[in-house]
Design an enzyme around this catalytic site. Sequence first.
Site, PDB file in Angstrom:
ATOM      1  N   ASP A 301     -29.307   5.057 -84.989  1.00 38.15           N
ATOM      2  CA  ASP A 301     -28.676   4.047 -84.059  1.00 38.15           C
ATOM      3  C   ASP A 301     -27.554   3.340 -85.059  1.00 38.15           C
ATOM      4  OD1 ASP A 301     -30.592   4.489 -82.682  1.00 38.15           O
ATOM      5  OD2 ASP A 301     -31.954   3.021 -83.120  1.00 38.15           O
TER       6      ASP A 301
HETATM    7  C1  26A Z   1     -37.120   4.741 -73.245  1.00 38.57           C
HETATM    8  N1  26A Z   1     -37.328   5.029 -74.748  1.00 38.57           N
HETATM    9  C2  26A Z   1     -38.512   5.655 -75.149  1.00 38.57           C
HETATM   10  C3  26A Z   1     -36.869   4.020 -75.683  1.00 38.57           C
HETATM   11  C4  26A Z   1     -37.046   3.963 -76.902  1.00 38.57           C
HETATM   12  C5  26A Z   1     -36.106   3.199 -77.769  1.00 38.57           C
HETATM   13  N2  26A Z   1     -34.997   2.528 -77.038  1.00 38.57           N
HETATM   14  C6  26A Z   1     -34.865   2.797 -75.772  1.00 38.57           C
HETATM   15  N3  26A Z   1     -35.729   3.399 -75.323  1.00 38.57           N
HETATM   16  N4  26A Z   1     -38.042   4.327 -78.025  1.00 38.57           N
HETATM   17  C7  26A Z   1     -37.564   3.802 -79.115  1.00 38.57           C
HETATM   18  N5  26A Z   1     -36.587   3.288 -78.934  1.00 38.57           N
HETATM   19  C8  26A Z   1     -35.566   2.500 -80.220  1.00 38.57           C
HETATM   20  O1  26A Z   1     -35.223   3.395 -81.067  1.00 38.57           O
HETATM   21  C9  26A Z   1     -35.038   2.549 -82.174  1.00 38.57           C
HETATM   22  C10 26A Z   1     -34.781   3.294 -83.480  1.00 38.57           C
HETATM   23  O2  26A Z   1     -34.095   4.346 -83.317  1.00 38.57           O
HETATM   24  C11 26A Z   1     -36.927   1.494 -80.726  1.00 38.57           C
HETATM   25  O3  26A Z   1     -36.784   0.293 -80.254  1.00 38.57           O
HETATM   26  C12 26A Z   1     -36.111   1.511 -82.316  1.00 38.57           C
HETATM   27  O4  26A Z   1     -35.608   0.252 -82.507  1.00 38.57           O
END
Ligand code: 26A
Length: 346
Positions: A301
């Site tokens: 990210d």
């Molecule tokens: C729908 N899902 C599974 C998700 C996520 C996500 N952000 C949005 N939608 N699953 C994990 N994360 C985020 O990925 C970040 C790390 O790359 C987590 O909240 C974490 O901050």
Amino acid sequence: MAAPQGYPLLCLENPLLDIQARGDDALLEKYGLKANDAILAEDKHMGIYEDLLARDAKLIPGGAAQNTARGAQYMLPEQSVVYIGCIGKDKYGEVLKKTCEEAGVHTEYRVDEAQPTGKCGVVITGHHRSMCTHLAAANEYKIEHLKQPEIWSLVEKAQVYYVGGYHLTVCVPAIIALGEEAAAKNKTFMLSISAPFIAQFFKDQLDSVLPYTDYTFCNETEAIAYSEGHQWGTEDITEIAKKLAQLPKKNTQRPRVAIVTQGTLPTIVAIGSATGTVEVKEFKVREISKEAINDTNGAGDAFAGGFCAGIVAGKSLDDSIDMGQWLASKSIQELGPSYPFPKQTY
Ligand code: 26A
């Protein structure tokens, strides 16, 4: 107050609070999790948040594209980034709003009255992270929220769009609306594939938005998952990057660039062209010592955030990649998807 001139970068996805703690194999096994993965929580996973809190979990603002939005703003002049998504009417939602405000990111959250703010359980084992997300309110973002006049006017004023692929599980029409706006006015549209499960189980949704992408981001496991799902018959990252760059494209005024990060290995960048040829470039990552790494949650990210900042600032592709690698190297020295404070300059 929204800036009257709008924000050049608009990011859309799922605002989540990360509940992050160190775990072990027993905890991963209890919930059937892989050491390095991201999944949507099912009923059998709901106990994990309590288990993590019992392990002295830290509450850290997360949500992949929200991390990217904060990262981009970190490297840009004030009032450069607006982030949209749906939170609940609760304490966690307030925490997210406050963190974004402190980072200088303008938020236009839709607040859902019924569902709580979404959360992501993050189990850290060594340099791996396993994420288990309960979307809750984040799942309640609908196209009509994006089309509200005060929100849509921010969409129209933006020049660059960044969408987290995780939003493909929530609201495809909103992603397409941003893609159409970008294509119609020759603005820049970027999307991250976000997780292998998106390429596997949300394949059709992903394929419906890829034609809008000017920049497609993924890491090596997502690239391989995409290749497998499309029977490309290759696990070669350069080959996959080339094929991603050549996929059909809506806006033919710009070539597509596919960017594949691979942890500490070089970032592979494939640049398409109108004639169908593809140029491939490799960029070494910024090395930091193993001891300096805190955790790698959010590294991708952060990379995307630095890269977006470069594109918004009108930098070259090579410079934008370097800005991404710089911000990623800074973020992995922090706990979770965070950036150094006081601010460091690139
Ligand atoms: C729908 N899902 C599974 C998700 C996520 C996500 N952000 C949005 N939608 N699953 C994990 N994360 C985020 O990925 C970040 C790390 O790359 C987590 O909240 C974490 O901050």
